[in-house]
Motif scaffolding. Structure first.
Motif, short mmCIF file in Angstrom:
data_model
loop_
_atom_site.label_atom_id
_atom_site.label_comp_id
_atom_site.label_asym_id
_atom_site.label_seq_id
_atom_site.Cartn_x
_atom_site.Cartn_y
_atom_site.Cartn_z
N MET A 118 0.84 -1.16 -0.03
CA MET A 118 0.10 0.12 0.02
C MET A 118 0.80 1.38 0.04
O MET A 118 1.65 1.44 0.85
N THR A 119 0.78 2.10 -0.93
CA THR A 119 1.65 3.47 -1.09
C THR A 119 0.67 4.50 -0.92
O THR A 119 1.41 5.48 -1.09
N THR A 120 -0.47 4.47 -0.97
CA THR A 120 -1.22 5.87 -0.93
C THR A 120 -0.90 6.23 0.42
O THR A 120 -1.14 5.68 1.44
N ASP A 121 -0.83 7.63 0.49
CA ASP A 121 -0.94 8.52 1.58
C ASP A 121 -1.97 8.60 2.38
O ASP A 121 -2.88 9.34 1.63
N PRO A 122 -2.38 7.90 3.42
CA PRO A 122 -3.75 7.83 4.10
C PRO A 122 -4.15 9.11 4.55
O PRO A 122 -5.37 9.63 4.88
N ARG A 176 1.44 4.11 8.34
CA ARG A 176 0.55 4.06 7.05
C ARG A 176 -0.71 3.05 7.25
O ARG A 176 -1.55 3.61 6.88
N SER A 180 -4.50 3.96 7.83
CA SER A 180 -5.64 3.63 6.61
C SER A 180 -6.66 2.80 7.40
O SER A 180 -7.64 2.81 6.79
N GLU A 234 -14.70 9.65 -2.24
CA GLU A 234 -13.40 9.23 -2.30
C GLU A 234 -12.88 8.59 -0.75
O GLU A 234 -12.21 7.50 -1.11
N PHE A 252 -11.56 4.39 -0.81
CA PHE A 252 -10.39 4.08 -0.05
C PHE A 252 -10.67 3.17 0.94
O PHE A 252 -9.92 1.87 1.38
#
Length: 194
Positions: free
Chosen positions: A1-5, A112, A116, A142, A146
């Motif tokens: 998981m690379t999305t910045d939460p 992270r 999340s 959105e 996520f």
């Protein structure tokens, strides 16, 4: 998981804060789709959860943090939640927090991943509150998209048991939006269908 939460967490908590401001005293004892919580208990849990993830972000012992906020007067939930969510957003501002290992009641993980999970938690309980209040505000899709991806990854239905704080996945109703699909994945039923 690379999305910045972090941006999604901030948006999810802002949305929850707006919804909490819409709660009237006569609704506090009302039911929610989270069957063990009335509206008051749900507000306490949302506030306690925001405090817990703030403590984790600050490097403190989040396991010892209470999952419910106590001593909040009925007319004080909006202020109590807003203070907790702002503290949490500030606690996670540093990029180093995303890679730091934090310990929560459900295990140790990189920040992270922990944040999340709290996006998912916040979004899910925002849906619970929205349902309890008759859906007074349009919800931002959105954060829910996520949260649904996080829920699919972290809570596969076949791995849930009596210790999992979410029920078995249910089929989403036809035409369900992302919030309703998330709720169904986490075993929720809208109050209108319960």
């Amino acid at each position: 998981m690379t999305t910045d939460p972090r941006p999604l967490f901030a948006r999810a908590t802002e949305q929850a804060a707006a919804l909490i401001q819409a709660v009237r005293a006569e609704r506090l004892d009302g039911p929610t789709p989270c069957s063990e919580f009335d509206v008051r208990t749900l507000l306490s849990h949302l506030t306690g959860g925001a405090r817990r993830i703030a403590i984790a972000g600050e490097g403190g012992d989040a396991v010892a943090a209470q999952p419910f906020a106590e001593g909040v007067p009925d007319d004080g939930w909006a202020v109590a939640y807003d203070e907790a969510r702002i503290r949490a957003v500030k606690a996670w501002a540093g990029d180093d927090r995303l890679e730091a290992v934090v310990r929560l009641p459900f295990g140790e993980m990189p920040g992270r991943t922990a944040l999340s999970a709290y996006v998912m938690e916040t979004v899910t309980h925002t849906w619970d509150l929205s349902e309890a209040l008759g859906r007074p505000l349009a919800l931002d899709p959105e954060p829910a998209e996520f949260a649904l991806a996080v829920a699919h990854r972290m809570l596969p239905d076949e791995q849930r048991d009596e210790r999992t704080p979410f029920g078995s996945a249910r089929p989403a109703p036809e035409g369900a939006d992302t919030y309703d699909r998330l709720a169904a994945w986490l075993g929720r039923t809208p109050l209108s269908r319960a």
